[in-house]
Design a protein around this motif. Structure first.
Motif, short mmCIF file in Angstrom:
data_model
loop_
_atom_site.label_atom_id
_atom_site.label_comp_id
_atom_site.label_asym_id
_atom_site.label_seq_id
_atom_site.Cartn_x
_atom_site.Cartn_y
_atom_site.Cartn_z
N LYS A 1 0.84 -1.22 0.00
CA LYS A 1 0.00 0.00 0.00
C LYS A 1 0.87 1.26 0.00
N VAL A 2 1.65 1.41 -1.04
CA VAL A 2 2.61 2.52 -1.12
C VAL A 2 1.91 3.88 -1.16
N GLU A 3 0.80 3.91 -1.90
CA GLU A 3 0.08 5.17 -2.05
C GLU A 3 -0.46 5.66 -0.70
N LEU A 4 -1.03 4.73 0.05
CA LEU A 4 -1.57 5.07 1.37
C LEU A 4 -0.44 5.55 2.30
N LEU A 5 0.70 4.86 2.23
CA LEU A 5 1.84 5.26 3.06
C LEU A 5 2.25 6.69 2.74
N ASN A 6 2.32 7.00 1.44
CA ASN A 6 2.69 8.35 1.04
C ASN A 6 1.68 9.37 1.54
N SER A 7 0.40 9.02 1.46
CA SER A 7 -0.59 10.00 1.88
C SER A 7 -0.57 10.19 3.40
N ILE A 8 -0.28 9.13 4.15
CA ILE A 8 -0.13 9.27 5.62
C ILE A 8 1.05 10.20 5.93
N ASN A 9 2.17 9.97 5.25
CA ASN A 9 3.36 10.80 5.50
C ASN A 9 3.11 12.26 5.13
N THR A 10 2.36 12.48 4.05
CA THR A 10 2.05 13.85 3.65
C THR A 10 1.16 14.51 4.71
N SER A 11 0.14 13.80 5.18
CA SER A 11 -0.73 14.35 6.23
C SER A 11 0.09 14.70 7.47
N LEU A 12 0.97 13.78 7.86
CA LEU A 12 1.80 14.01 9.06
C LEU A 12 2.65 15.25 8.90
N SER A 13 3.32 15.38 7.75
CA SER A 13 4.23 16.51 7.62
C SER A 13 3.43 17.82 7.52
N THR A 14 2.26 17.78 6.91
CA THR A 14 1.41 18.97 6.89
C THR A 14 1.00 19.36 8.31
N MET A 15 0.57 18.36 9.10
CA MET A 15 0.16 18.66 10.48
C MET A 15 1.31 19.21 11.32
N LYS A 16 2.53 18.71 11.02
CA LYS A 16 3.68 19.20 11.77
C LYS A 16 3.99 20.65 11.40
N GLN A 17 3.73 20.98 10.12
CA GLN A 17 4.03 22.34 9.67
C GLN A 17 2.96 23.34 10.07
N ASN A 18 1.69 22.94 10.05
CA ASN A 18 0.63 23.93 10.27
C ASN A 18 0.18 24.03 11.73
N GLY A 19 0.89 23.37 12.64
CA GLY A 19 0.55 23.49 14.06
C GLY A 19 -0.50 22.49 14.53
N GLY A 20 -1.07 21.76 13.61
CA GLY A 20 -2.11 20.78 13.98
C GLY A 20 -1.56 19.69 14.88
N TYR A 21 -0.34 19.26 14.58
CA TYR A 21 0.29 18.22 15.39
C TYR A 21 0.52 18.71 16.83
N ASP A 22 1.09 19.90 16.95
CA ASP A 22 1.38 20.45 18.29
C ASP A 22 0.10 20.66 19.09
N ALA A 23 -0.96 21.07 18.40
CA ALA A 23 -2.23 21.27 19.10
C ALA A 23 -2.72 19.94 19.68
N LEU A 24 -2.52 18.86 18.94
CA LEU A 24 -2.96 17.55 19.44
C LEU A 24 -2.07 17.07 20.59
N VAL A 25 -0.79 17.40 20.54
CA VAL A 25 0.10 17.07 21.66
C VAL A 25 -0.40 17.79 22.92
N SER A 26 -0.70 19.10 22.80
CA SER A 26 -1.18 19.85 23.97
C SER A 26 -2.52 19.31 24.46
N LYS A 27 -3.35 18.88 23.52
CA LYS A 27 -4.68 18.37 23.91
C LYS A 27 -4.57 17.06 24.70
N HIS A 28 -3.63 16.20 24.29
CA HIS A 28 -3.64 14.84 24.84
C HIS A 28 -2.55 14.52 25.86
N MET A 29 -1.40 15.23 25.80
CA MET A 29 -0.28 14.85 26.66
C MET A 29 -0.23 15.71 27.90
N LYS A 30 0.20 15.08 28.98
CA LYS A 30 0.28 15.82 30.25
C LYS A 30 1.53 16.69 30.29
#
Ligand code: ARG
Length: 228
Positions: A199-228
């Protein structure tokens, strides 16, 4: 439209083991909602792919089998990237750094170094990296389907310690004041989302989503929401 294995094309099925707070656990107002850091990341991955997320909750040691049988499209379950697993699945870019942690009853002062784990009775989650690691230290390892059960065994003084990933260990501690954690010199582990090798295409799309979230602050917002 239904595909061969009965899944709709506009649905992305994620496999998880919802006994691993704050990454995936059962809770919410209804008390039966599957939620957590991984689930929020998986929702965004599905959204980016234009699909609806469907969650399949199962035992941790069944996840890779289910993935390779086509029952789930990817795994989001705090799964550590290991060479052994990489032989049968592909992992996304790492999305979280963790380590193993020891939980003991508060009156237990006998564990101060990795050497002290030798031949202690250790409770772990079946098929986890903690399970594999515990066996390298001790012949007395009992594996449970969830960390909750391992913690229960510790509270009942049936085992000396639980070896578990750091974040869930911290969240178990909050609910069990009779326990304490001991930080030992374990190496870091990196969590990744797993997909089937073809499932190479799916892997690429997961990686793209991840890097977008890391760039646009979405990832950090989820860290603050869930981590102590
Ligand atoms: N990080 C550990 C591993 O990969 C434990 C993960 C357990 N995850 C879960 N959702 N129960 O083996």
């Amino acid at each position: 439209m239904l595909t061969g294995c009965g899944k709709s094309d506009d649905v992305l099925v994620v496999g998880t083991n919802a006994s691993f707070p704050p990454f995936e656990y059962v809770g919410g107002a209804s008390g039966d909602e599957i939620m957590g850091f991984d689930i929020d990341l998986a929702q965004q991955i599905a959204k980016d792919a234009g699909k609806t997320l469907k969650i399949e909750n199962m035992n941790f040691d069944s996840l890779i089998v289910a993935l390779n049988a086509g029952k789930v499209d990817f795994i989001a379950s705090g799964m550590t990237i290991t060479p052994e697993r990489q032989a049968s699945v592909n992992f996304s870019e790492p999305y979280y750094e963790a380590t193993q942690m020891v939980l003991v009853n508060k009156d237990n002062n006998s564990i101060n170094s990795l050497d002290d784990l030798k031949d202690k009775h250790i409770a772990v989650q079946l098929g986890s990296t903690g399970d594999i690691m515990a066996k390298s230290y001790s012949q007395q390892v009992t594996a449970f389907n969830s960390g909750f059960e391992a913690v229960m065994e510790l509270k009942n003084a049936k085992v000396d310690l639980v070896l578990f990933d750091s974040e869930p260990a911290i969240s178990f501690l909050e609910k069990n004041p009779q326990l304490k954690m001991v930080e030992l010199d374990f190496s870091p582990e990196f969590y990744g989302f797993a997909v089937a090798k073809d499932k190479v295409e799916l892997l690429n799309s997961i990686n793209t989503s991840l890097s977008t979230m890391k760039q646009n602050g979405g990832y950090d917002a989820l860290v603050s929401k869930h981590m102590k």
